[in-house]
Design an enzyme around this catalytic site. Structure first.
Site, PDB file in Angstrom:
ATOM      1  N   HIS A   1       0.699  -1.145  -0.027  1.00 21.33           N
ATOM      2  CA  HIS A   1       0.084   0.147   0.115  1.00 21.33           C
ATOM      3  C   HIS A   1       0.422   0.810  -0.355  1.00 21.33           C
ATOM      4  O   HIS A   1       0.174   2.240   0.906  1.00 21.33           O
ATOM      5  CB  HIS A   1      -0.877   0.435   1.308  1.00 21.33           C
ATOM      6  CG  HIS A   1      -1.755  -1.146   0.731  1.00 21.33           C
ATOM      7  ND1 HIS A   1      -2.584  -1.875  -0.288  1.00 21.33           N
ATOM      8  CD2 HIS A   1      -2.439  -1.403   2.163  1.00 21.33           C
ATOM      9  CE1 HIS A   1      -3.288  -2.222   0.083  1.00 21.33           C
ATOM     10  NE2 HIS A   1      -3.962  -2.477   1.857  1.00 21.33           N
TER      11      HIS A   1
ATOM     12  N   HIS B   1      -9.873   1.634   0.443  1.00 23.57           N
ATOM     13  CA  HIS B   1      -9.997   1.203   1.868  1.00 23.57           C
ATOM     14  C   HIS B   1     -11.435   0.511   2.551  1.00 23.57           C
ATOM     15  O   HIS B   1     -10.028   0.246   3.475  1.00 23.57           O
ATOM     16  CB  HIS B   1      -8.089   0.623   2.275  1.00 23.57           C
ATOM     17  CG  HIS B   1      -8.011  -0.702   2.640  1.00 23.57           C
ATOM     18  ND1 HIS B   1      -8.829  -1.139   2.991  1.00 23.57           N
ATOM     19  CD2 HIS B   1      -7.323  -1.573   1.837  1.00 23.57           C
ATOM     20  CE1 HIS B   1      -7.617  -2.207   3.509  1.00 23.57           C
ATOM     21  NE2 HIS B   1      -7.227  -2.496   2.501  1.00 23.57           N
TER      22      HIS B   1
ATOM     23  N   GLU C   1     -11.621  -3.602  -2.792  1.00 21.52           N
ATOM     24  CA  GLU C   1     -10.443  -2.708  -3.515  1.00 21.52           C
ATOM     25  C   GLU C   1     -10.658  -2.765  -4.979  1.00 21.52           C
ATOM     26  O   GLU C   1     -10.167  -4.145  -5.562  1.00 21.52           O
ATOM     27  CB  GLU C   1      -9.299  -3.008  -2.866  1.00 21.52           C
ATOM     28  CG  GLU C   1      -9.349  -2.709  -0.957  1.00 21.52           C
ATOM     29  CD  GLU C   1      -8.271  -3.685  -0.779  1.00 21.52           C
ATOM     30  OE1 GLU C   1      -7.746  -3.038  -0.262  1.00 21.52           O
ATOM     31  OE2 GLU C   1      -8.511  -4.880   0.297  1.00 21.52           O
TER      32      GLU C   1
END
Length: 323
Positions: free
Chosen positions: A103, A173, A288
């Protein structure tokens, strides 16, 4: 509506913006571009917050790793070995998930304060990610617009431009719980995906996409989600210029329905099995929309490379209803 939400330890103020339209209320933070709450009615008209979030800034600072509601970048999901090749050079990234980059690194987009500008029925968040931030090349100018459509759907539109070749993979997210609380494992999910990407022990794609037929990854017909998922699904539609509906999540008890439409080729299903206090495992489901994990190291996957003169564009629409 704009209000002060809190102050970071360095004195930077964090603001909260409230969007309202068609019985839907969404709250967005300048910190991390976080979707703090989404309030929608059930079949009886009773409203509840259907995403996981903290009531104050201290909660997000104390518990960053669930990435609750946050904007994720520069690269959503994992890059194996925290490195990737690009045009004859290998770039080393922050290894913040075992040996891998996750991420965007230790201080990804989820831990940055964004500039926020009101737009019609929404807000536009923008920031410049300098060359070398978390190891990624190129100065990246990014904007993300949250807006509510006429029927109350939440549209997230991403744009980015760079001054040097780089890789980009952006997502949101949010963890959804259409009941408003409790275990979300009883929600029913339908996914327009005939293939998924198996993973190794570090959740890096292992081999190529596999058929879902006859496996627990087959959500082509709606069924209970359960638990044990943190996998990328290869959407049947591939990359598209406009958002196409690819998923539906339904809570039979409340009647609430979430639909997901996107331009992206993949969707990461994460059933929140590692959520911790003040939440419990399974309290929320992340859907996602994204390009595939480890794409910079996988030339067989849809490319995530962005070059000067190009504009990265992506769109995801979360629709809300009842039945």
């Amino acid at each position: 509506m704009n209000e002060l939400f809190g102050t970071l330890p360095d004195g930077t103020p964090v603001h909260r913006w409230t969007l309202e339209r068609a019985d839907v209320r969404v709250r967005v933070l300048s910190y991390g571009g976080i979707v703090q709450s989404v309030e929608v009615p059930d079949r009886t008209g009773r409203a509840a917050d259907v995403v996981l979030g903290f009531p104050d800034l201290a909660g997000y600072l104390a518990h960053p790793e669930p990435y609750l509601g946050a904007l994720i970048g520069r690269y959503a999901n994992r890059i194996a070995g925290a490195r990737f090749p690009l045009e004859g050079r290998t770039y080393a990234l922050e290894a913040n998930n075992g040996p891998n980059s996750l991420h965007g690194g230790a201080r990804g987009f989820d831990r940055r304060v964004w500039d926020v500008t009101p737009v019609e029925h929404g807000v536009r968040l923008a920031r410049v990610s300098p060359h070398g931030e978390e190891g990624f090349p190129g100065r990246l100018e990014v904007s993300v617009t949250y807006s509510l459509l006429a029927g109350g759907a939440l549209r997230i539109a991403y744009e980015a431009a760079t001054d040097a070749p780089t890789v980009v993979n952006l997502t949101n997210h949010s963890y959804f719980n259409l009941a408003g609380s409790g275990d979300a494992g009883g929600h029913e999910l339908r996914l327009a995906a005939a293939r998924y990407t198996p993973v190794d022990a570090h959740l890096i794609p292992a081999g190529g996409p596999q058929d879902v037929a006859g496996t627990r990854f087959d959500f082509r017909a709606a069924r209970k989600v359960g638990s044990g998922y943190d996998h990328n699904f290869v959407l049947d539609k591939g990359v598209t210029e406009s958002a196409v509906e690819v998923a539906e999540l339904h809570d039979p008890a409340s009647g609430r329905v979430l639909t997901v439409a996107t331009t992206e080729p993949g969707l990461q299903l994460y059933t929140g099995d590692h959520l911790g206090e003040p939440f419990a495992p399974g309290d929320g489901i992340a859907l996602e929309t994204q390009h595939f994990p480890d794409s910079p190291n996988r030339p067989d996957f849809p490319t995530t490379v962005l070059r000067p003169g190009e504009v990265f564009r992506s769109e995801t629409v979360y629709g809300f209803g009842v039945r």
